[in-house]
Structure formats: structure tokens, C-alpha cells
Motif scaffolding. Structure first.
Motif, mmCIF file in Angstrom:
data_model
loop_
_atom_site.group_PDB
_atom_site.id
_atom_site.type_symbol
_atom_site.label_atom_id
_atom_site.label_comp_id
_atom_site.label_asym_id
_atom_site.label_seq_id
_atom_site.Cartn_x
_atom_site.Cartn_y
_atom_site.Cartn_z
ATOM 1 N N UNK A 12 0.799 -1.229 0.000
ATOM 2 C CA UNK A 12 0.000 0.000 0.000
ATOM 3 C C UNK A 12 0.835 1.285 0.000
ATOM 4 N N UNK A 13 2.121 1.183 0.379
ATOM 5 C CA UNK A 13 2.972 2.379 0.422
ATOM 6 C C UNK A 13 3.540 2.748 -0.941
ATOM 7 N N UNK A 14 3.522 1.807 -1.893
ATOM 8 C CA UNK A 14 4.149 2.053 -3.188
ATOM 9 C C UNK A 14 3.514 3.251 -3.887
ATOM 10 N N UNK A 15 4.360 4.136 -4.400
ATOM 11 C CA UNK A 15 3.891 5.334 -5.076
ATOM 12 C C UNK A 15 3.617 6.491 -4.149
ATOM 13 N N UNK A 16 3.753 6.282 -2.839
ATOM 14 C CA UNK A 16 3.443 7.351 -1.881
ATOM 15 C C UNK A 16 4.528 7.514 -0.822
ATOM 16 N N UNK A 17 5.751 7.073 -1.113
ATOM 17 C CA UNK A 17 6.847 7.156 -0.146
ATOM 18 C C UNK A 17 7.679 8.400 -0.454
ATOM 19 N N UNK A 18 7.721 9.369 0.447
ATOM 20 C CA UNK A 18 8.518 10.576 0.192
ATOM 21 C C UNK A 18 9.993 10.228 -0.003
ATOM 22 N N UNK A 19 10.601 10.762 -1.062
ATOM 23 C CA UNK A 19 12.022 10.541 -1.296
ATOM 24 C C UNK A 19 12.350 9.293 -2.070
ATOM 25 N N UNK A 20 11.342 8.511 -2.487
ATOM 26 C CA UNK A 20 11.614 7.288 -3.247
ATOM 27 C C UNK A 20 12.155 7.626 -4.626
ATOM 28 N N UNK A 21 13.096 6.806 -5.118
ATOM 29 C CA UNK A 21 13.628 6.998 -6.462
ATOM 30 C C UNK A 21 12.525 6.779 -7.486
ATOM 31 N N UNK A 22 12.599 7.431 -8.650
ATOM 32 C CA UNK A 22 11.557 7.270 -9.672
ATOM 33 C C UNK A 22 11.421 5.815 -10.115
ATOM 34 N N UNK A 23 10.223 5.469 -10.545
ATOM 35 C CA UNK A 23 9.972 4.117 -11.017
ATOM 36 C C UNK A 23 9.365 3.247 -9.935
ATOM 37 N N UNK A 24 9.069 2.014 -10.300
ATOM 38 C CA UNK A 24 8.431 1.087 -9.370
ATOM 39 C C UNK A 24 9.288 -0.167 -9.179
ATOM 40 N N UNK A 25 10.601 0.039 -9.056
ATOM 41 C CA UNK A 25 11.505 -1.070 -8.770
ATOM 42 C C UNK A 25 11.495 -1.333 -7.274
ATOM 43 N N UNK A 26 11.302 -2.585 -6.889
ATOM 44 C CA UNK A 26 11.299 -2.953 -5.479
ATOM 45 C C UNK A 26 12.405 -3.965 -5.198
ATOM 46 N N UNK A 27 12.773 -4.053 -3.925
ATOM 47 C CA UNK A 27 13.883 -4.907 -3.505
ATOM 48 C C UNK A 27 13.464 -5.741 -2.290
ATOM 49 N N UNK A 28 13.900 -6.984 -2.294
ATOM 50 C CA UNK A 28 13.796 -7.837 -1.113
ATOM 51 C C UNK A 28 15.206 -8.152 -0.652
ATOM 52 N N UNK A 29 15.658 -7.498 0.425
ATOM 53 C CA UNK A 29 17.058 -7.559 0.830
ATOM 54 C C UNK A 29 17.209 -8.447 2.065
ATOM 55 N N UNK A 30 18.162 -9.397 1.989
ATOM 56 C CA UNK A 30 18.418 -10.344 3.077
ATOM 57 C C UNK A 30 19.716 -9.959 3.791
ATOM 58 N N UNK A 31 19.653 -9.779 5.107
ATOM 59 C CA UNK A 31 20.824 -9.389 5.897
ATOM 60 C C UNK A 31 20.796 -10.072 7.257
ATOM 61 N N UNK A 32 21.916 -9.952 7.973
ATOM 62 C CA UNK A 32 22.010 -10.344 9.388
ATOM 63 C C UNK A 32 21.628 -11.797 9.635
ATOM 64 N N UNK A 33 22.244 -12.691 8.881
ATOM 65 C CA UNK A 33 22.022 -14.125 9.097
ATOM 66 C C UNK A 33 22.661 -14.567 10.405
#
Length: 277
Positions: free
Chosen positions: A161-182
């Protein structure tokens, strides 16, 4: 898969004592980081969680068969005291060793059986190589217990629901699923988010993750996103061991752009594996 099978064999032959990730990685001829990721992707749980479950399952069988001395069973399965064994046993099965011995069977508990890996794997797609610049990703982050966690699709539903309405987001609709801290039990943080130009006025509860410039091997996953684990497994389990490359201890991620349809889960997306050098 050969390295995973080696790791499984090592665990099964050392059920009488505690083994570490480093022990298994050394015997399998891989780095701790590489083996941990590959094992979790192919088996569905961490090496340590699997090894602990196997040791306690064999201990449960011994108790159900009428072992007279619980401390002896504990020592035979790598635990140094009755107390440590009882605590681990209760955490694993929800009952005490005494209860299993008194009942005389293991029908009421969920044992961890030996894994037999599926040799029918997909061929890894040929990767391209990219050195990604520093970037900032922000979004919804949650902790998960294992690779392929069932909670990840729900996490994306919370973020959508946040897509397209996040202040400061880079242009376009590219999303990321980032894995960290295993961690050694296979747990990891997963951030569903977008790239940011700045992080002012973010929605409440958002997490900000800063990625350093890193070289990546990039694999294209084609088909439904529900099968993306097969591409992860092929990249880690087949391509990486034979590539001459070494995985870097850095965030890895999935990248979704216009080729992916989030309504149907179909299309193309990318798996990015960090490399040293």
C-alpha cells in the motif's frame, strides 16, 4: 548439491557430539558463509537447527526404547549435563525427557528425520556481473527463521500500500527484497522496500538500510515468484562452487521491476549474489 550432501553426511556421522558451522564448512570444503546460505536454501533450515533436531530426535528414540539413565543419553548425544539436555529437549519437542521415557513412544512429538536432498535441480541461468553503487533501501523489515519463510509474502502485502506514496523514493516502481544479518540458526532480516533519494518523512515503522558498493552476480528468475528458491539454490549450489568466485559477506537481494507482475506473481525478477573483489 554435493556440498550439501557432504554437510548432511557430516552431521549424521557426528550425532554423538555437538558440531559447529565451522566444523561442517571445513569438512565440506566451503566457507562458513557460503555453506550456511546454500544449506538453508536447499534444506529449508540452518545447519545448526537441523543438527540439533537430529541429535535430540535420536535421543528421544533411545528414551522411548527404555534407556534407564537420562544423563547417559544426554552425554551420548553431545550434552554435558542433565539440565542442558532437558532444556534443549523441551525447547525442541515441548515435553521433558522423563515424559517421553515414561510414555514409551515418540508418536506424540515431531521428530527431525534425516534429509534426503532432491537431486532434480534446475540448471543455473548464466549470470551477468554488475558492480552496484552505494544505495539506500527503505521499507518494511521483519525477522524470519529460515530461507523461504512463509511470512515473506505477507510482508510484501504490508508494504504494497505504500508504493507510489513514499517521500524521497527513487523514480519508477523497482522494489527490492534484501536479506541481511544471518545467524547460525538460519534466521535473517528481510527488508521489502524501494531505493531512496533521501530518507526524510518516511512512514512510521520503516527501516532504512544502506548498501555499500558491491560486485554482484545477477541471475534472472523466470516464472512464478513462488519458485524463486530454486533459482537461489541453483545459483548458490551449482554455479558458485564451480565459478571460481567467492561469495562476499554482504547483503544479497531480489530485484523486481516492470518485467514482474505483482498481482499474479508471474514474470521475471532478479537474484543478486554479492561477490568478493
Amino acid at each position: 548439491m554435493e556440498a550439501v550432501n557432504k554437510a548432511l553426511w557430516i552431521v549424521e556421522t557426528r550425532l554423538g557430539r555437538e558440531v559447529s558451522v565451522d566444523d561442517v564448512a571445513e569438512a565440506a570444503g566451503l566457507s562458513r558463509f557460503h555453506l550456511s546460505r546454500m544449506f538453508a536454501l536447499n534444506v529449508g533450515q540452518s545447519i545448526m537447527r537441523y543438527a540439533r533436531g537430529r541429535r535430540l530426535s535420536e535421543a528421544a528414540r533411545a528414551l522411548a526404547a527404555g534407556a534407564p539413565d537420562i544423563l547417559a543419553v544426554a552425554l551420548d548425544h553431545g550434552y554435558g549435563s542433565h539440565e542442558a539436555f532437558t532444556r534443549a529437549f523441551r525447547d525442541q519437542f515441548g515435553v521433558t525427557p522423563e515424559e517421553v521415557r515414561a510414555r514409551g513412544d515418540v508418536d506424540h512429538i515431531e521428530l527431525v528425520e534425516p534429509v534426503r536432498t532432491n537431486t532434480a535441480t534446475i540448471a543455473p541461468p548464466a549470470p551477468r556481473f554488475e558492480t552496484a553503487p552505494a544505495r539506500i533501501i527503505a521499507g518494511v523489515s521483519e525477522r524470519h527463521e529460515r530461507a523461504g519463510a512463509p511470512g515473506i509474502p505477507l510482508q510484501w502485502q504490508k508494504f504494497a500500500p505504500h508504493l507510489g506514496a513514499i517521500p524521497g523514493a527513487a523514480p519508477g516502481f523497482v522494489t527490492y527484497g534484501v536479506c541481511t544479518n544471518y545467524d547460525d540458526d538460519g534466521g535473517f532480516d528481510y527488508l521489502a522496500g524501494v531505493e531512496m533519494e533521501h530518507t526524510r518523512d518516511l512512514p512510521s515503522g520503516f527501516t532504512v538500510l544502506r548498501l555499500a558498493p558491491t560486485r554482484y552476480a545477477v541471475f534472472t528468475h523466470v516464472g512464478h515468484v513462488a519458485t524463486i528458491a530454486a533459482t537461489w539454490g541453483a545459483a548458490w549450489g551449482q554455479w558458485l562452487p564451480s565459478s571460481g568466485e567467492k561469495a562476499a559477506d554482504a547483503p544479497m537481494f531480489e530485484r523486481y521491476d516492470h518485467r514482474f507482475n505483482p498481482m499474479t506473481g508471474q514474470g521475471e525478477c532478479e537474484v543478486w549474489i554479492p561477490l568478493e573483489g
